[in-house]
Design an enzyme around this catalytic site. Sequence first.
Site, mmCIF file in Angstrom:
data_model
loop_
_atom_site.group_PDB
_atom_site.id
_atom_site.type_symbol
_atom_site.label_atom_id
_atom_site.label_comp_id
_atom_site.label_asym_id
_atom_site.label_seq_id
_atom_site.Cartn_x
_atom_site.Cartn_y
_atom_site.Cartn_z
ATOM 1 N N ASP A 110 30.551 -5.789 -29.828
ATOM 2 C CA ASP A 110 30.179 -4.428 -29.402
ATOM 3 C C ASP A 110 28.877 -4.533 -28.611
ATOM 4 O O ASP A 110 28.386 -5.645 -28.359
ATOM 5 C CB ASP A 110 30.020 -3.489 -30.625
ATOM 6 C CG ASP A 110 30.314 -2.020 -30.288
ATOM 7 O OD1 ASP A 110 29.566 -1.448 -29.471
ATOM 8 O OD2 ASP A 110 31.276 -1.443 -30.843
ATOM 9 N N GLY A 159 27.834 -7.717 -26.248
ATOM 10 C CA GLY A 159 28.046 -7.830 -24.808
ATOM 11 C C GLY A 159 28.669 -6.561 -24.266
ATOM 12 O O GLY A 159 28.762 -5.550 -24.975
ATOM 13 N N ASP A 160 29.101 -6.644 -23.015
ATOM 14 C CA ASP A 160 29.687 -5.503 -22.318
ATOM 15 C C ASP A 160 31.145 -5.849 -22.023
ATOM 16 O O ASP A 160 31.414 -6.798 -21.278
ATOM 17 C CB ASP A 160 28.895 -5.280 -21.018
ATOM 18 C CG ASP A 160 29.519 -4.204 -20.132
ATOM 19 O OD1 ASP A 160 30.609 -3.704 -20.456
ATOM 20 O OD2 ASP A 160 28.902 -3.880 -19.102
ATOM 21 N N HIS A 211 41.403 4.346 -24.847
ATOM 22 C CA HIS A 211 41.421 5.801 -24.579
ATOM 23 C C HIS A 211 40.080 6.312 -24.042
ATOM 24 O O HIS A 211 40.013 7.402 -23.495
ATOM 25 C CB HIS A 211 41.864 6.585 -25.830
ATOM 26 C CG HIS A 211 40.781 6.893 -26.818
ATOM 27 N ND1 HIS A 211 40.868 7.930 -27.727
ATOM 28 C CD2 HIS A 211 39.583 6.302 -27.064
ATOM 29 C CE1 HIS A 211 39.776 7.967 -28.469
ATOM 30 N NE2 HIS A 211 38.987 6.993 -28.088
HETATM 31 C C1 SAM Z 1 35.151 5.356 -29.821
HETATM 32 S S1 SAM Z 1 34.163 4.069 -30.467
HETATM 33 C C2 SAM Z 1 35.365 3.116 -31.326
HETATM 34 C C3 SAM Z 1 34.791 2.209 -32.363
HETATM 35 C C4 SAM Z 1 35.801 1.442 -33.236
HETATM 36 N N1 SAM Z 1 36.703 0.618 -32.470
HETATM 37 C C5 SAM Z 1 36.569 2.390 -34.109
HETATM 38 O O1 SAM Z 1 37.759 2.598 -33.921
HETATM 39 O O2 SAM Z 1 35.945 2.959 -35.013
HETATM 40 C C6 SAM Z 1 33.808 3.177 -29.019
HETATM 41 C C7 SAM Z 1 32.999 1.895 -29.210
HETATM 42 O O3 SAM Z 1 32.878 1.237 -27.942
HETATM 43 C C8 SAM Z 1 31.598 0.648 -27.864
HETATM 44 N N2 SAM Z 1 31.319 0.413 -26.436
HETATM 45 C C9 SAM Z 1 31.162 1.361 -25.476
HETATM 46 N N3 SAM Z 1 30.952 0.790 -24.279
HETATM 47 C C10 SAM Z 1 30.997 -0.557 -24.485
HETATM 48 C C11 SAM Z 1 30.875 -1.681 -23.624
HETATM 49 N N4 SAM Z 1 30.667 -1.528 -22.300
HETATM 50 N N5 SAM Z 1 30.989 -2.926 -24.151
HETATM 51 C C12 SAM Z 1 31.192 -3.080 -25.490
HETATM 52 N N6 SAM Z 1 31.336 -2.041 -26.364
HETATM 53 C C13 SAM Z 1 31.239 -0.793 -25.857
HETATM 54 C C14 SAM Z 1 30.704 1.669 -28.534
HETATM 55 O O4 SAM Z 1 29.473 1.115 -28.934
HETATM 56 C C15 SAM Z 1 31.584 2.097 -29.714
HETATM 57 O O5 SAM Z 1 31.365 1.304 -30.852
#
Ligand code: SAM
Length: 329
Positions: free
Chosen positions: A191, A219-220, A239
């Site tokens: 994350d 990371g991203d 989504h």
């Molecule tokens: C809607 S939440 C879902 C979290 C988890 N998968 C769940 O179902 O509970 C979206 C997640 O994407 C992560 N996120 C958003 N942009 C990101 C990126 N560019 N790279 C990595 N993680 C990212 C956020 O920190 C967050 O934890």
Amino acid sequence: MLDLLVGYWISRMLHAVARAGIADRLAKAPQTAKQLAQASGTNAAALHRVLRALASVGVFKEDKQRRFALTPLGETLRSDVAGSMHAFALMMPDDYNWSSWAALERSLEDGGVAFERVHGQRIFDWLGRRPREMEVFSRSMGNLSAMEAPAVAAALELDGVRTLVDVAGAHGGLLATILKANPKLRGVLFDLPDVIEQARQSPVWRSRALSSRVEFVSGDYLQEVPAGADAYIMKYIVHDLDDGRAVKLLKNCRRAMNQRGRVLVVDAVIPPGNDPSWGKLLDVNMLVLTGGSERTREEFSSLLGRAGLRLARILATACPLSVVEAAAV
Ligand SMILES: C[S@@+](CC[C@H](N)C(=O)[O-])C[C@H]1O[C@@H](n2cnc3c(N)ncnc32)[C@H](O)[C@@H]1O
């Protein structure tokens, strides 16, 4: 129709009592609004009216001595119970979501993202600069995961999978559940950097037996995801993204995975027909907040195809989410 129109009164009352910690204060014994107001720094008369209104929709029960107690529904507003929705009640009706939904009409005008019009940036960039809101957001996703993870873990078929990456897995509630159900499996929780720092401290990973089987990587996901795993799971991630970004993420997984690797997209697959559907409501939340969308089977198939993947099968679960399983073309 009247009930539907005033729905926001109820969600905002639930938010206010969650912020005041009312359900936790009622965990041991019923109390009057006066007692609760003293403990929570709120106004006793106003609090009484809010609790009475919420009692009328089944959240609390008021007795003849004007003491309030939790109903089974109200118990879910406690912060410390299995099935807690406390963090979700703090997050979903919070001002930043509230003001974005108030701008829904602006999304309707041109399909743009209301959140970005109101706050001037993408939601995860905005959250990234607000550690308090991000921490509550991640915990609130944990609230949903606690309900959904057992159903998702039970539906997965992981034969031949030794390493699983949870892409953007927040604090790791889903990954921990899957690791418990598959004792030989190793996991990678991936994350954003701040979220991974919080995840390391999360009670989810308190057990040494579990934490010794997970690696934390930050990371991203639009740049790259950890390489060399047999499967990449992502719940409520595709989504969040418009088609262009979703294809980028899926291509990154395709490139990173082992030769016979799989991609497991866990999202609500939009069904045909008019039956009640969590996915159809969530889809509009994505329009307002992220610019992503929920997708039909056909839309998933075409999206995966653009990333060099093919839809192998869709596994239903005992919750409203499905597992869309993909393999390399
Ligand atoms: C809607 S939440 C879902 C979290 C988890 N998968 C769940 O179902 O509970 C979206 C997640 O994407 C992560 N996120 C958003 N942009 C990101 C990126 N560019 N790279 C990595 N993680 C990212 C956020 O920190 C967050 O934890």
